[in-house]
Scaffold this motif. Structure first.
Motif, short mmCIF file in Angstrom:
data_model
loop_
_atom_site.label_atom_id
_atom_site.label_comp_id
_atom_site.label_asym_id
_atom_site.label_seq_id
_atom_site.Cartn_x
_atom_site.Cartn_y
_atom_site.Cartn_z
N VAL A 68 1.71 0.55 2.02
CA VAL A 68 0.80 -0.22 1.28
C VAL A 68 0.40 -1.67 2.00
O VAL A 68 -0.71 -1.94 1.89
N LEU A 69 1.35 -2.09 2.72
CA LEU A 69 0.83 -3.22 3.68
C LEU A 69 -0.13 -2.72 4.77
O LEU A 69 -1.22 -3.63 4.87
N ALA A 70 -0.43 -1.53 5.13
CA ALA A 70 -1.44 -0.91 6.04
C ALA A 70 -2.74 -0.88 5.17
O ALA A 70 -3.89 -0.41 5.94
N GLN A 71 -2.79 -1.10 4.07
CA GLN A 71 -4.17 -0.75 3.44
C GLN A 71 -5.23 -1.67 3.85
O GLN A 71 -5.06 -2.76 4.10
N GLY A 72 -6.44 -0.95 4.09
CA GLY A 72 -7.84 -1.63 4.42
C GLY A 72 -8.05 -2.45 3.18
O GLY A 72 -9.08 -3.67 3.45
N ASN A 121 -6.65 4.15 3.75
CA ASN A 121 -8.00 4.27 2.88
C ASN A 121 -7.55 4.61 1.44
O ASN A 121 -8.77 4.40 0.64
N LYS A 122 -6.52 4.71 0.94
CA LYS A 122 -6.15 4.86 -0.36
C LYS A 122 -7.04 3.88 -1.36
O LYS A 122 -7.79 4.43 -2.37
N LEU A 123 -6.58 2.83 -1.20
CA LEU A 123 -7.09 1.93 -2.28
C LEU A 123 -8.46 1.38 -2.20
O LEU A 123 -9.41 1.35 -3.19
N GLU A 124 -8.96 1.31 -0.86
CA GLU A 124 -10.34 0.97 -0.70
C GLU A 124 -11.38 2.19 -1.30
O GLU A 124 -12.18 1.56 -2.30
N GLU A 125 -11.07 3.28 -1.03
CA GLU A 125 -11.75 4.22 -1.36
C GLU A 125 -11.68 4.62 -3.02
O GLU A 125 -12.69 4.72 -3.56
N GLN A 126 -10.46 4.51 -3.55
CA GLN A 126 -10.49 4.80 -4.83
C GLN A 126 -10.93 3.81 -5.93
O GLN A 126 -11.47 3.92 -6.94
N VAL A 127 -10.91 2.28 -5.72
CA VAL A 127 -11.59 1.47 -6.29
C VAL A 127 -12.90 1.51 -6.31
O VAL A 127 -13.69 1.58 -7.31
N ALA A 128 -13.60 2.05 -5.02
CA ALA A 128 -15.18 2.20 -5.09
C ALA A 128 -15.48 3.21 -5.88
O ALA A 128 -16.58 3.29 -6.63
#
Length: 311
Positions: free
Chosen positions: A28-32, A105-112
């Motif tokens: 989680v800390l590694a999220q872009g 890239n999990k959170l960045e791509e999913q939010v988009a």
């Protein structure tokens, strides 16, 4: 915590996961993507998990919080997720069990993606079934994406995803794969505390699949750790998987009946599956027959295409 509320709240239930917890938190800390908070919910651990979580919270007080049940009770994954969701500040909710990991890239791509599909209340993708975490090359060779069995890269409308799940024609999304709007989760009634471990996610999904369109992507954003101490591995090893499926099907039937939805294609399929779960030999025979028919159709189709091509 002070400042503006994060957009995404990541909820992580944790029970005796000390050997995996740090890797999960680090992912989680590694999220872009930057606008997130992490809520680690200790479910009465006795192996030092709570101390590890508190250590991360002390290092990152603006991002990470630790929660626990009154009296440090063990309440199960469903109740722990609910505790985390109720304390969350984000408008979007992501889940991560303490033995799984996100890709950066999990959170960045999913939010988009969710922003691009405002009609969808939730999204998910495929997940790597992760044997290779052991470091053994033979285990790594067994890693593979979870086949979803549903239309990809599109919004699927109710109740299609639940019909497919009841029939066993699709995989249940891994909890680490989903991103759901908080208002959708709250309107659905969150997780069912009675399903403490196995099928806890599927009761929640059933309610969401009935209430909102869901976007299903072909992207892979997370790794689901396959190990013998997981809840599902334990249930299978103890021969309780069929009883667990029946309990879930009965819950879905009661949920539909209570809302005046005991009719139509979903209801008929549900009654069929309840009968089949009590007749496993016949179910196996029918499943084998269906596979045989599919193979015959595929061969006939291939032969027809060859004949057309020759002509």
């Amino acid at each position: 915590m002070t400042g503006a509320a994060p957009r995404v709240s990541v909820v992580m239930p944790c029970f005796d996961a000390a050997r995996f917890l740090a890797e999960a938190v680090e992912s989680v800390l590694a999220q872009g993507y930057g606008s997130w908070e992490l809520l680690v919910v200790d479910d009465g651990s006795t192996d030092g998990s709570a101390e590890i979580a508190r250590g991360y919270a002390a290092k990152h007080p603006e991002r990470i919080r630790c929660l626990e049940h009154p009296g440090r009770a063990n309440r199960g994954a469903a109740a722990s997720r609910n505790l985390g969701i109720r304390a969350a500040r984000g408008e979007l909710l992501a889940l991560l069990d303490a033995d799984d990991v996100y890709l950066p890239n999990k959170l960045e791509e999913q939010v988009a993606l969710l922003d691009a599909h405002p009609e969808a209340g939730m999204l998910y993708g495929t997940t790597l079934l992760w044997h290779g975490w052991t470091g053994d090359p033979a285990d790594a060779a067994r890693d593979h994406p979870l086949p979803l069995g549903v239309p990809l890269n599109r919004v699927v409308h109710p109740p299609e995803l639940l019909v497919r799940r009841v029939r066993g024609r699709s995989a249940s999304p891994a909890t680490c794969s989903i991103l759901v709007r908080r208002e959708v989760a709250e309107r659905a009634g969150l997780f069912e505390d009675a399903f403490g471990t196995v099928y806890a996610d599927q009761t929640f999904y059933a309610k969401v699949f009935l209430s909102t369109p869901v976007y299903v992507a072909d992207a892979l954003w997370d790794r689901y750790r396959i190990h013998p101490d997981s809840s599902w591995s334990t249930v299978q090893r103890e021969g309780r998987d069929r009883a667990a499926r029946r309990a879930w099907l009965e819950w879905v039937a009661a949920y539909l009946a209570a809302r005046g939805m005991a009719r139509g294609r979903l209801w008929r399929q549900l009654r069929t599956e309840l009968w089949l779960v009590d007749h496993p030999r016949l179910h196996a025979a029918l499943t084998g027959s269906r596979r045989g028919l599919r193979r015959i159709r595929q061969r006939l189709g291939a032969r027809a295409r060859r004949l057309v091509g020759a002509a």
